[in-house]
Design an enzyme around this catalytic site. Sequence first.
Site, PDB file in Angstrom:
ATOM      1  N   HIS A  26       0.841  -1.194   0.000  1.00 45.02           N
ATOM      2  CA  HIS A  26       0.000   0.000   0.000  1.00 45.02           C
ATOM      3  C   HIS A  26       0.877   1.245   0.000  1.00 45.02           C
ATOM      4  CE1 HIS A  26       0.442   0.917   4.381  1.00 45.02           C
ATOM      5  NE2 HIS A  26       0.420  -0.392   4.543  1.00 45.02           N
ATOM      6  N   HIS A  68       3.438   2.946  13.063  1.00 42.16           N
ATOM      7  CA  HIS A  68       2.354   3.814  13.525  1.00 42.16           C
ATOM      8  C   HIS A  68       2.770   4.647  14.736  1.00 42.16           C
ATOM      9  CE1 HIS A  68      -1.122   1.434  11.419  1.00 42.16           C
ATOM     10  NE2 HIS A  68      -0.048   1.544  10.664  1.00 42.16           N
ATOM     11  N   ASP A 114       3.796  -6.528   4.014  1.00 41.73           N
ATOM     12  CA  ASP A 114       3.202  -5.579   4.961  1.00 41.73           C
ATOM     13  C   ASP A 114       3.068  -6.175   6.353  1.00 41.73           C
ATOM     14  OD1 ASP A 114       1.974  -3.374   6.027  1.00 41.73           O
ATOM     15  OD2 ASP A 114       0.032  -3.743   5.109  1.00 41.73           O
ATOM     16  N   ASP A 160       6.113   1.419   6.844  1.00 44.20           N
ATOM     17  CA  ASP A 160       4.812   0.797   6.610  1.00 44.20           C
ATOM     18  C   ASP A 160       4.087   1.655   5.575  1.00 44.20           C
ATOM     19  OD1 ASP A 160       2.365  -0.427   6.756  1.00 44.20           O
ATOM     20  OD2 ASP A 160       1.902   0.202   8.792  1.00 44.20           O
ATOM     21  N   GLU A 197      -5.107   2.066   2.425  1.00 40.76           N
ATOM     22  CA  GLU A 197      -5.100   0.844   3.241  1.00 40.76           C
ATOM     23  C   GLU A 197      -5.265   1.170   4.708  1.00 40.76           C
ATOM     24  OE1 GLU A 197      -3.204  -2.477   5.621  1.00 40.76           O
ATOM     25  OE2 GLU A 197      -2.757  -0.326   5.548  1.00 40.76           O
ATOM     26  N   GLU A 198      -4.634   2.263   5.130  1.00 40.60           N
ATOM     27  CA  GLU A 198      -4.606   2.594   6.552  1.00 40.60           C
ATOM     28  C   GLU A 198      -5.943   3.096   7.082  1.00 40.60           C
ATOM     29  OE1 GLU A 198      -2.337   1.706   8.360  1.00 40.60           O
ATOM     30  OE2 GLU A 198      -0.365   1.831   7.414  1.00 40.60           O
ATOM     31  N   ASP A 233      -0.128   4.436   1.025  1.00 43.51           N
ATOM     32  CA  ASP A 233      -0.400   5.447   2.036  1.00 43.51           C
ATOM     33  C   ASP A 233       0.284   5.137   3.359  1.00 43.51           C
ATOM     34  OD1 ASP A 233      -2.197   3.243   2.279  1.00 43.51           O
ATOM     35  OD2 ASP A 233      -3.515   4.436   3.566  1.00 43.51           O
TER      36      ASP A 233
END
Length: 384
Positions: free
Chosen positions: A81, A357, A168, A111, A144-145, A83
């Site tokens: 992904h 994150h 991922d 990520d 995705e997030e 984003d």
Amino acid sequence: MTAAIERERLASTFTELCQISTPSRRERPLADHLVRCFTGLGADEIYFDQSGAQTGSDTGNLLIRFAGNAPEIDGLFFSCHMDTVEPGDNVQVVRIGDTFTSGGDTVLGGDDKSGIAALIELMTVLTRSGARHGMIELVFTTCEEIGLLGTKHLEYSWLRSRYGYALDSTGIDKIIIGAPAANKIKIDVHGIAAHAGLNPEKGINAFFLAAKAIAELRLGRLDEQSTSNFGLIRGGVATNIVPDLITLEGEVRSHSADKLVEYTREIETTFRRTVENWQNPFVEHQGLPSVDIKVEKEYPAMLLEHTSPVLVRVRQAGRQIGRELEFVVAGGGSDANILCSYGLPTAIVATGMNRVHTTDECLDLNDLVSLTELLHALATHSGE
């Protein structure tokens, strides 16, 4: 093969990717960068699907195909992904030795840019070496997030591969073969507003009702297959006003479809019972509290058979490069859940990212090299 992977080129690629700002729904700068990269590497087809109209992104999902030079080797796809979570604007990558971090004010973006960097290096190595490989399809998704939105609206008919790998996950040399299903839950608890000091008896406190329901629920780890959580709460106007609306957002996850239904229903029942049973003899008003509950299936469960071609191939690729891989069932969802639900068996490959994150996110270059080695083995080995 290992010598063909240029560590510093890979490090430079990763740094460049991280410093392109790509919060969810603003992935276009990275997509355009990837088009330039893979065009230069001789991609046979490059295609943007029309998912942006559904996701709200400034771009569709990006799909790229390399036809390959060895038709006897099964084709496969790799998915990443584009984003990143916030804070993800204006990332400044800091490198100390082989460790990458951000400047401390943002996430790093490993990520999922660790996976993207490895794919750029993979195709660079394959193109320059002329190594024999089957068809390789690259899927770069948006949003995705914020709910796997890009993959949910992916134009799957474009893909020709039977299976693939989503790059991922945290750690390295880890293959995720199973993940839970999840329901998103949004609950609006309605009370009646009143002045909290002058005439509180004319109000119904929505916050009190929401708290009472939450206090009766089981949250966190429910059993070995299931979890639940409420992570967002909004409402109220001022400290001197009885709140008439409280909104809560949460989730239930489970590897069992029956338990997912059971625990979701338990939350619904608890909130409805709490509101219906409300009573206060001192309240002087017209009207009663109410509750609105919306349940949305966020993603389905996935579980790959150990004998499936997608796992046979990665197991053999690991052996080929002398790597001991760990096969695990995880607690989080990803694009792989959606891909599997569309009949495209997808294993999740760990990319070396860590502390994702958070502003403490980090990545070791040695892990990024190891990931690229595994991808090279996957691309050049048939799995038969």
